[in-house]
Design a protein around this motif. Structure first.
Motif, PDB file in Angstrom:
ATOM      1  N   ILE A 133       9.820  -3.022  -2.529  1.00  0.00           N
ATOM      2  CA  ILE A 133      10.920  -3.589  -2.917  1.00  0.00           C
ATOM      3  C   ILE A 133      11.756  -3.991  -1.794  1.00  0.00           C
ATOM      4  CG2 ILE A 133      13.071  -2.914  -4.049  1.00  0.00           C
ATOM      5  CD1 ILE A 133      11.340  -0.563  -5.451  1.00  0.00           C
ATOM      6  N   SER A 134      12.377  -5.383  -2.112  1.00  0.00           N
ATOM      7  CA  SER A 134      13.130  -5.677  -1.104  1.00  0.00           C
ATOM      8  C   SER A 134      14.676  -6.223  -1.886  1.00  0.00           C
ATOM      9  CB  SER A 134      12.694  -6.973  -0.294  1.00  0.00           C
ATOM     10  OG  SER A 134      12.347  -8.060  -1.152  1.00  0.00           O
ATOM     11  N   ILE A 162      15.237   7.574   2.261  1.00  0.00           N
ATOM     12  CA  ILE A 162      16.670   6.749   2.832  1.00  0.00           C
ATOM     13  C   ILE A 162      16.377   5.640   3.764  1.00  0.00           C
ATOM     14  CG2 ILE A 162      18.740   6.960   4.284  1.00  0.00           C
ATOM     15  CD1 ILE A 162      19.158   9.897   3.214  1.00  0.00           C
ATOM     16  N   GLU A 163      15.276   6.077   4.693  1.00  0.00           N
ATOM     17  CA  GLU A 163      14.903   4.809   5.791  1.00  0.00           C
ATOM     18  C   GLU A 163      14.125   3.709   4.871  1.00  0.00           C
ATOM     19  OE1 GLU A 163      14.292   2.712   8.926  1.00  0.00           O
ATOM     20  OE2 GLU A 163      15.239   4.608   8.842  1.00  0.00           O
ATOM     21  N   ALA A 164      13.442   4.030   3.877  1.00  0.00           N
ATOM     22  CA  ALA A 164      12.681   3.097   3.066  1.00  0.00           C
ATOM     23  C   ALA A 164      13.288   2.035   2.131  1.00  0.00           C
ATOM     24  CB  ALA A 164      11.633   3.686   2.175  1.00  0.00           C
ATOM     25  N   SER A 165      14.699   2.756   1.838  1.00  0.00           N
ATOM     26  CA  SER A 165      15.683   1.988   0.933  1.00  0.00           C
ATOM     27  C   SER A 165      16.659   1.124   1.795  1.00  0.00           C
ATOM     28  CB  SER A 165      16.475   3.106   0.098  1.00  0.00           C
ATOM     29  OG  SER A 165      17.075   3.907   0.561  1.00  0.00           O
ATOM     30  N   ASP A 208       0.825  -1.056   0.177  1.00  0.00           N
ATOM     31  CA  ASP A 208       0.134  -0.169  -0.088  1.00  0.00           C
ATOM     32  C   ASP A 208       0.901   1.140   0.057  1.00  0.00           C
ATOM     33  OD1 ASP A 208      -2.364  -1.512   0.037  1.00  0.00           O
ATOM     34  OD2 ASP A 208      -2.505  -1.462   2.306  1.00  0.00           O
ATOM     35  N   THR A 209       2.221   1.082   0.559  1.00  0.00           N
ATOM     36  CA  THR A 209       3.147   2.408   0.542  1.00  0.00           C
ATOM     37  C   THR A 209       3.971   2.407  -0.797  1.00  0.00           C
ATOM     38  OG1 THR A 209       4.491   1.041   1.845  1.00  0.00           O
ATOM     39  CG2 THR A 209       3.003   2.197   2.998  1.00  0.00           C
TER      40      THR A 209
END
Length: 355
Positions: free
Chosen positions: A228-229, A216-219, A195-196
C-alpha cells in the motif's frame, strides 16, 4: 486455556475456500491494511493540527493577543459504520483528544451509543450541527449517502473546518464541489503486489495494532510497505493545511513558517528550515511581506496539481526523513484514555475503508 484446534489446518478460514476464492484473499489483506493506515494517518493529522493550535495559542499569549482562546481540537465524525467505529477507537486510543471534544452524527445514534467505548463522546443525528461545531470533520458515510450528507453540510462549514473524507468512490475535486468547500483532504491509496502484504492481517484488533512499532513503521506515509502506498501529495496537502490554519489565525508569513517548523522540531530536532518559496511560487514569495499572512491554499489544488511544496519535498531527502521521523514519534506516543476491552475492534470479519 489451550486452543485444541490451533494447529488443525482444516479449521482455518482459508480451508473452506475454493481455489478461485483463494485468489481473492488479497482483498481481505488489503481491507485490513487500508483500515489501519486510514486510521493511523487520520490520528497523525489530528495530532499535528492539535500541536500547531497549542503553539499558536502560546504565541498569541506571548504577544498579548487572544490569550484566553481555546486551543482544544473539536473533532466530528459522520457515520458509525465500520470505518467510523475504527476511527473513533483510534482517536480515543492515540490522539489524546478529550472525549467531550469528539461528536458523532449517525442515522442511528441510539444503537451507535452502545459501541462507544468511553463516556463523554456525544452521539446524535444532525450533520449541520456537527459541521458548525467541528474543527476537523471526518466523512465515514457510505458513498450512497454522500450526496445527502453534502447537501446537509453545504454552506454550514466554517472556512477553518478541515474535512477529511474516507469515501473512496468520490474524488476530492467532486467532493469539494458538492460541499462548496475547498479545505478538504482525502487520502488516495495505491496498491501493488508485495510479498510482505500479509503483515496487515495482524490489524484485526485495531487498538492493539496501533501500539505495534512494525505496523507504525509500515504505515509511514513516505515509506509505506506491505503493498500500500499513499504518495507525497497527501503529505503536501497536510502541510498546506497547517499553513491555512496559521492564515486563518491571522499570523504573518514569517510567524507561520516559524510555528509550523516548531511543530516538526518538537519531534525531530534536525528539521529542515522552511521558507516561503517552499510553499508558494518564487514570485509570490518575493512579494510576500513577513507580517502579511500566506494566501489561502486550496487543498484540492494541492492534491491534484504539481506544487512548490511537492517539488521541495521530492528533492529534499532530509525533509522526507524529518516527516517520517515526526510520524513515527507521534504515532508511538500514547494517550491516557482507557478503552474497555469489550469494545476493542476484535471481530474477525474483514475491515473496510468505507463504512
Amino acid at each position: 486455556m489451550v486452543d485444541l484446534v490451533d494447529d488443525l489446518g482444516s479449521f482455518t478460514f482459508e480451508a473452506g475456500l475454493t481455489d478461485a476464492e483463494k485468489e481473492l484473499l488479497y482483498l481481505r489483506v488489503r481491507a485490513s491494511g487500508l483500515t489501519f493506515c486510514g486510521c493511523a494517518h487520520a490520528v497523525f493529522m489530528c495530532k499535528l493540527v492539535q500541536s500547531l493550535r497549542c503553539i499558536i495559542k502560546s504565541h498569541n499569549a506571548r504577544d498579548s493577543l487572544a490569550s484566553g482562546e481555546d486551543s482544544g481540537l473539536c473533532v466530528g465524525i459522520i457515520g458509525m459504520g465500520h470505518m467510523g467505529r475504527q476511527l473513533l477507537f483510534a482517536l480515543l486510543e492515540k490522539s489524546a483528544i478529550d472525549p467531550s471534544r469528539i461528536k458523532i452524527s449517525t442515522r442511528r445514534p441510539a444503537s451507535a451509543v452502545e459501541s462507544i467505548p468511553t463516556a463523554g463522546v456525544e452521539c446524535f443525528f444532525d450533520n449541520r450541527r456537527l459541521a458548525a461545531w467541528a474543527d476537523i470533520l471526518f466523512l465515514c458515510c457510505l458513498p450512497s449517502h454522500l450526496t445527502k450528507v453534502c447537501e446537509d453540510l453545504h454552506s454550514q462549514l466554517s472556512k477553518r473546518c478541515l474535512v477529511y473524507s474516507f469515501c473512496s468512490a468520490v474524488p476530492v475535486t467532486r467532493l469539494a464541489q458538492l460541499l462548496g468547500h475547498d479545505f478538504v483532504l482525502k487520502p488516495q491509496y495505491d496498491f501493488m503486489a508485495c510479498d510482505t502484504a500479509d503483515l496487515w492481517l495482524s490489524c484485526t484488533h485495531l487498538t492493539s495494532a496501533l501500539t505495534d512499532s512494525w505496523l507504525i513503521e509500515a504505515s509511514c506515509p513516505l515509506t509505506m510497505s506491505g503493498g500500500i502506498s499513499l504518495g507525497l501529495k497527501w503529505m503536501c496537502a497536510l502541510l498546506y493545511s497547517l499553513l491555512n490554519i496559521c492564515t486563518f489565525a491571522g499570523l504573518g508569513s514569517a510567524d507561520a513558517l516559524s510555528l509550523v517548523s516548531s511543530v516538526l522540531r518538537e519531534k525531530w530536532p534536525h528539521t529542515v528550515g522552511l521558507k516561503a518559496q517552499s510553499f508558494v511560487s518564487v514570485s509570490c514569495a518575493s512579494s510576500l511581506l513577513k507580517e502579511k499572512p500566506f494566501p489561502w491554499i486550496s487543498l484540492t489544488d494541492a492534491q491534484t496539481k504539481e506544487t512548490p511544496l511537492l517539488c521541495f519535498i521530492s528533492s529534499c531527502k532530509p525533509m522526507q526523513q524529518c516527516l517520517s521521523a515526526v510520524y513515527r514519534s507521534l504515532l508511538s506516543s500514547r494517550c491516557t484514555v482507557d478503552l474497555h476491552p469489550s469494545h476493542d475492534c476484535g471481530d474477525t470479519e474483514p475491515l473496510f475503508l468505507m463504512a
